[in-house]
Design an enzyme around this catalytic site. Structure first.
Site, PDB file in Angstrom:
ATOM      1  N   THR A   1      -7.533   0.520   5.012  1.00 40.19           N
ATOM      2  CA  THR A   1      -7.194  -0.247   3.950  1.00 40.19           C
ATOM      3  C   THR A   1      -8.599  -0.566   2.901  1.00 40.19           C
ATOM      4  O   THR A   1      -9.545  -1.234   3.453  1.00 40.19           O
ATOM      5  CB  THR A   1      -6.891  -1.578   4.241  1.00 40.19           C
ATOM      6  OG1 THR A   1      -5.606  -1.383   4.914  1.00 40.19           O
ATOM      7  CG2 THR A   1      -6.561  -2.528   2.853  1.00 40.19           C
TER       8      THR A   1
ATOM      9  N   LYS B   1      -1.062  -0.307  -1.392  1.00 37.90           N
ATOM     10  CA  LYS B   1      -1.526  -1.017   0.077  1.00 37.90           C
ATOM     11  C   LYS B   1      -1.922  -2.440  -0.299  1.00 37.90           C
ATOM     12  O   LYS B   1      -1.619  -3.369   0.412  1.00 37.90           O
ATOM     13  CB  LYS B   1      -2.466  -0.201   0.699  1.00 37.90           C
ATOM     14  CG  LYS B   1      -2.891  -1.023   2.221  1.00 37.90           C
ATOM     15  CD  LYS B   1      -1.921  -1.291   3.114  1.00 37.90           C
ATOM     16  CE  LYS B   1      -2.791  -1.775   4.206  1.00 37.90           C
ATOM     17  NZ  LYS B   1      -1.801  -2.407   5.368  1.00 37.90           N
TER      18      LYS B   1
ATOM     19  N   LYS C   1     -10.821 -10.260   3.209  1.00 32.06           N
ATOM     20  CA  LYS C   1     -11.293  -9.045   2.689  1.00 32.06           C
ATOM     21  C   LYS C   1     -10.433  -8.474   1.888  1.00 32.06           C
ATOM     22  O   LYS C   1     -10.817  -7.797   0.879  1.00 32.06           O
ATOM     23  CB  LYS C   1     -11.662  -8.201   3.832  1.00 32.06           C
ATOM     24  CG  LYS C   1     -12.254  -6.770   3.407  1.00 32.06           C
ATOM     25  CD  LYS C   1     -11.865  -5.549   4.569  1.00 32.06           C
ATOM     26  CE  LYS C   1     -10.555  -5.291   4.421  1.00 32.06           C
ATOM     27  NZ  LYS C   1      -9.970  -3.817   5.195  1.00 32.06           N
TER      28      LYS C   1
END
Lengths: 291, 291, 291, 291
Positions: free
Chosen positions: D93, D169, D238
Site C-alpha cells: 500500500t 486501494k 499512514k
C-alpha cells in the site's frame, strides 16, 4: 423615562441598575423575587408580573434562552397582554425564528418590537460598556436610544428587520467560539512541540491578533480559568445551536460551527455542565493526550 | 555588516533592499538572474552561487518552500559548502522537520543555524514593518539582531530550538486562515439571512475583533479581491500541509485545520491556482448556493 | 385484528394496504382525504378523525415529522382523546425527545405506547419487506407482533424504553448518510485521479462492502439519480437534525454528523429542495470543481 | 514460475508461502534474515539482495511504506539494478506519487511495472483469500495472473495506469476507516442514550450493513480488541496521509478524511502507538466522557 425590565440575571441586574443610575424609572420583574427586591432598594419599582412591567410602555427583556423569553411574552400576565401600543426591546440572545415570530405577534397585537442584543460579559454590563446591536423600525430605535446610551458604549443599527440584530449577535458569538477553538488548537500543537504557549500566544495576540477577544481569551486559556464559569459551556452550546438553526433555515453550511459544537459537547461530557466555555481548550488538550 | 541574501521574490527583494538602505553590505543570489541585477543597481553585490553568498559569514534565505530551501542549502555550491563557521538565518516559512534537519546538518558541519520566519505581506516587508520570530542560540540571535532591526518593527525570541520559530510561524498562519474561514462562514450566513455583510463585519471588526488581521481580511473578503493574488491559495495550502505535518509528528488533532484544508482545496479546484487565499470566502459562498 | 392507521404517505399507504391483505380490519385517517378513499376501495374503513381511528384499540402512526405526529396525537379529536386504554404504535421517524414525551403522556392518560420505526424505502414497504425496530413493554410488542409480521420481514426488539427504538432508527439513518458521503468522497477522488468510478465502487461494494446499503447507494450515485427523489434531501436533513438533538441531549460529539449536515445544506442550497439525498454526491463533486 | 519476493512481514511471509504451495519457485529477500530462513525451510531460495531476487525476472514487493519500497528499489543492489527487462509487481500500500515515479523509472530502465495492492488482513493472506487490485499493461497483468491466483480469491483489473490500483486501494482503506468511525459514533450515542450497543450494531450489520467490513469491525469495536494490534493505528494514519496526499494532488476536498485523521491522532496520542486502529472507537467514547 419609564421602562419595564424583565430578567435580572447577572447581565440583567447590572443593566437595570445602570438604567436607574441614568435617572430612568424602572419597573423590574424576575421569576425569583430576591433579585427584584435588591433592585427595589436602589429605587426600582417591583412589578407583580411581566404584564405589569410592560405597562410602563417600554419593556426590556434580558433572559437566558428562547423558552424563557417565550414564557414571559405569552400568557394572561405576559408582556403581550400588558404592553398595549408600547415597545418591547428584546435584548436576550435568542434565535432568529423566535425573533421573527415575536415581531409578527407584536404587529398583530398592535404593539412594537425591537431586537437589541448586546456584546459584553457581566463586567462590561456593570460598567455600561456593552455594545448594543439594534434592528427594527428607525423610530423605535430612536425611542430606545436613551436606554441604550445608559447601558452601553455604542449602539450599532443593522437594519429594519429585528432578527437581523439576532443574526449579528449569533455570528459574533460564533466568531468568539471559533477564536477560542483556534487558539486552543494552536496552543495544543505548540505545547506538544515543546514551544512555550504563553510566548506564542503573547506574540500573536500582541500583534496580528491584537483585539479584545483574542487578548481576553488567550489569557483565560493560558491561566486555565475554567471555574467558576463567567459564561458556562452549556450557554455556548445553546448559542451554537441557535447559529445552527439559523444556518439550517437559510441553507448555509458552516463547517467550523460543526467543530465548535463537537468541542463543546466533549467539553461538557468530560468536565461537567458548570465549566466556562474556555474549557474548550482543556478538551482540545485532552484530545491530544495532554494532562 | 556583510550578509548574503538568497531568494529575491516579492518578500526577499524588499528585505534585501532594506538591508542595503540600513547600510549593510549585501551579496545577493537568486535563481533567475534579473532580480539580482535589479538589486545590484541599488548597491548589492551579485554572488555567483548560494555558496558564494554564504561566504559572507552570515546568510539569509527567503524562499518559497521546503524544496527550494533544501535545494539551496545542499550540493557542491550550496550554503553548507560555503558557510564555514558562519551563520545561516532561515527566514522562509518551512516545516519543522526540515528546520530540525538543517539544525543538525549545520551543527555537524561546524556552522550555525537560526530559524527566523516573519509575519507580514510584501507591503510590510517594503516598509520594514515585519514581525520577526527568531529561535536558536542566544548569541546567534544577538549577532543577527542588527539585520532583523533593518527588516522589521519587532523581533520575538521564542526559544533555543530553531524549529520553535517555525511552529510559531505556522500557528500564526493557521490562525489567519481560521480567521478568514470564520469570517467567510459568518458573512455567508448573514448574506443568506438578508443581513448586510459589510455592516456586520464592520461592527465586529471595529469592536471585539479590532485587530490587523480581522480588519485587513474582512476588507479583502467584502471587496472580493481574489486576483491578482497577494498570497496565492496554493501557498496557503502549502502552509496548511506544513501545519498538518507538524501536528501529525506530535500527534495533535486539529479539526479546524481539516476545515481549512478542504476549503482551500475547493477554492483551488473551483477557481484555479492563481487566486488569493481570500477566495476561501468565495468557495464558502458557492457552497451555500450564492453566486 | 382491528387497527387504526394514521398517515397515508408513500410509506403509510403501502403499509396499510398490507395490513388489509393480511386480513386485519383497518380504520384509516389521513389529512388529505383522497388517499384514505383509495384505501377504502381496498376494504379499509375511513375514520373521521385520528381519535376515531384510535378508538380501534390499536393505532399505528406513520407521519413525516415530529410536528405532524404531535399534531395528530394532541387536541380534542387526537389520538390521546380516542385511545382509551389502547395501544399507540408510533412507526414514524421522530426524535427521542418527542418519543419520551409521548410515552409519558400515554402513561398519564392510561393508554399504552410503543415506538416501532422501520427501515426500508417505499418499494420495501409495498413488498412487506420492512425491518421493524420495536421498543416498549414486552406485552405491548407481543400484541403488535401480528401487525409487524404483516408489514415487514423481521422485527427487532431493542429494549423497554420506547425511545431506544428511535435511537436505533436515527443511528441507522446516520450510518446510511455516512455511507453515501464516504462513497461520494471516494468517487470524487477517483474521478479526479482518472480512475473509473464505476469499476472502483463495483469492486468495493462487490467484496468488502457487499451490503444492501452500499450496493443500492453506489448504483444511485453512479447513475446520478437525483430526481425524482425517492427520499428527499430535506428529509435527510431532518433526520440529521434529530440525530444532532439526540447527541446534544446526551452530550455525545459526532464529527461525521457535522460533515453530513453541511453536505446536505450545500446540496439543498445548490440543487434545490426537491433532490434525493443521493445528490450529496453531486455536491461533493461540485466542491472539487467537477461538472 | 520463477519469482522474487521482497518483504516478509506478516502479510508477505504468508503470501510467499502460498506461492511456494502453488508450485512456484520463490527467491525471498527480507531486511532481517530470520524470516527468509523460515521460508527457506519451506523450499524458498534465499536471495542475497533485492537485486538478486529481482533477477528471477518477476519480483513482488510487499513492504510497510513508501520509504521501504523506495529503499528496496533504488541503489546498486536494488530491484531496478537487478530486474533487467523483467517485471516488478508492487503489492504494498503505497502512495500514488511514488507509484507514478516507479512506473516512469521502470520505463526509463527498460523494465516493467505493475501496481497490485491487496485487500485482506494476515488471516486472509494465509488462506489465499486476498482481493488483488491490479493496474498496468494488460500483458503484464496476464503474466502475473498465475501469481495472483495463488495469493487471492479474485483479481480486479482497474486500468492501465499503475497508480489507478493504488487509488482504489487507498479509497478502500479510507472507506474502512470511515465505517469504523461511523460505527464508533453511533455506538457512542447509543451507549450514552442507554441503548444496548451490541443489539443496535447487531441489528444494523445483520441487515442493511450486512457486509464483511461492517460485521468484522462491529465485532472488534464491541469486543474492544485494541491490543495486540492486527493493524496498528499508525499504519491507518499512514494510509490516511497517503489518501490526503492523493486528494491534495488532484484538488479534491474530503471532509470525512479530516475527521478520520484527527480521530487517529487522538487515538494514538491517548492510547499509544501500539493500538489497533479499531481503538478509534475508544477515542470516540472518551471524547464523549465515557470510561
Amino acid at each position: 423615562m419609564e421602562v419595564g425590565f424583565v430578567g435580572l440575571g447577572s447581565m440583567g441586574a447590572a443593566m437595570a441598575a445602570n438604567l436607574l443610575k441614568a435617572g430612568h424609572r424602572v419597573r423590574v420583574w424576575n421569576r425569583s423575587i430576591a433579585k427584584a427586591e435588591a433592585l427595589e432598594r436602589d429605587g426600582a419599582r417591583r412589578a407583580g408580573s411581566p404584564a405589569e412591567a410592560a405597562a410602563a410602555g417600554v419593556v426590556i427583556t434580558m433572559l437566558a434562552d428562547d423558552a424563557a423569553v417565550s414564557g414571559i411574552v405569552h400568557g394572561t400576565d405576559g408582556i403581550l397582554a400588558g404592553l398595549g401600543g408600547g415597545l418591547h426591546v428584546s435584548m436576550s440572545t435568542i434565535g432568529t425564528e423566535l425573533s421573527d415570530r415575536l415581531a409578527a405577534e407584536h404587529q398583530a397585537a398592535g404593539s412594537r418590537y425591537l431586537a437589541a442584543p448586546v456584546f459584553g460579559r457581566p463586567a462590561a454590563a456593570a460598567a455600561a460598556k456593552l455594545f448594543v446591536v439594534a434592528a427594527g423600525r428607525e423610530a423605535d430605535i430612536d425611542a430606545a436610544q436613551p436606554l441604550f446610551d445608559a447601558l452601553g458604549q455604542r449602539t450599532f443599527r443593522v437594519g429594519t428587520r429585528p432578527s437581523a440584530a439576532n443574526i449579528v449577535k449569533l455570528c459574533g458569538n460564533f466568531m468568539i467560539m471559533a477564536a477560542i477553538e483556534t487558539m486552543a488548537e494552536a496552543a495544543t500543537l505548540a505545547a506538544k512541540a515543546g514551544v512555550d504557549e504563553r510566548e506564542m500566544l503573547g506574540m500573536l495576540t500582541g500583534t496580528l491578533f491584537d483585539s479584545p477577544i483574542y487578548r481576553t481569551y488567550s489569557e483565560l486559556i493560558l491561566d486555565e480559568r475554567y471555574r467558576p464559569a463567567g459564561f458556562a459551556a452549556p450557554l455556548g452550546l445553546k448559542d451554537a445551536r441557535l447559529v445552527g438553526q439559523a444556518a439550517e433555515a437559510v441553507r448555509a453550511p458552516m463547517p467550523v460551527l460543526g467543530v465548535i459544537r463537537d468541542r463543546l459537547l466533549a467539553t461538557i461530557a468530560q468536565e461537567g455542565e458548570d465549566v466556562d466555555w474556555v474549557a474548550m481548550a482543556l478538551a482540545a488538550r485532552r484530545s491530544a493526550g495532554l494532562k
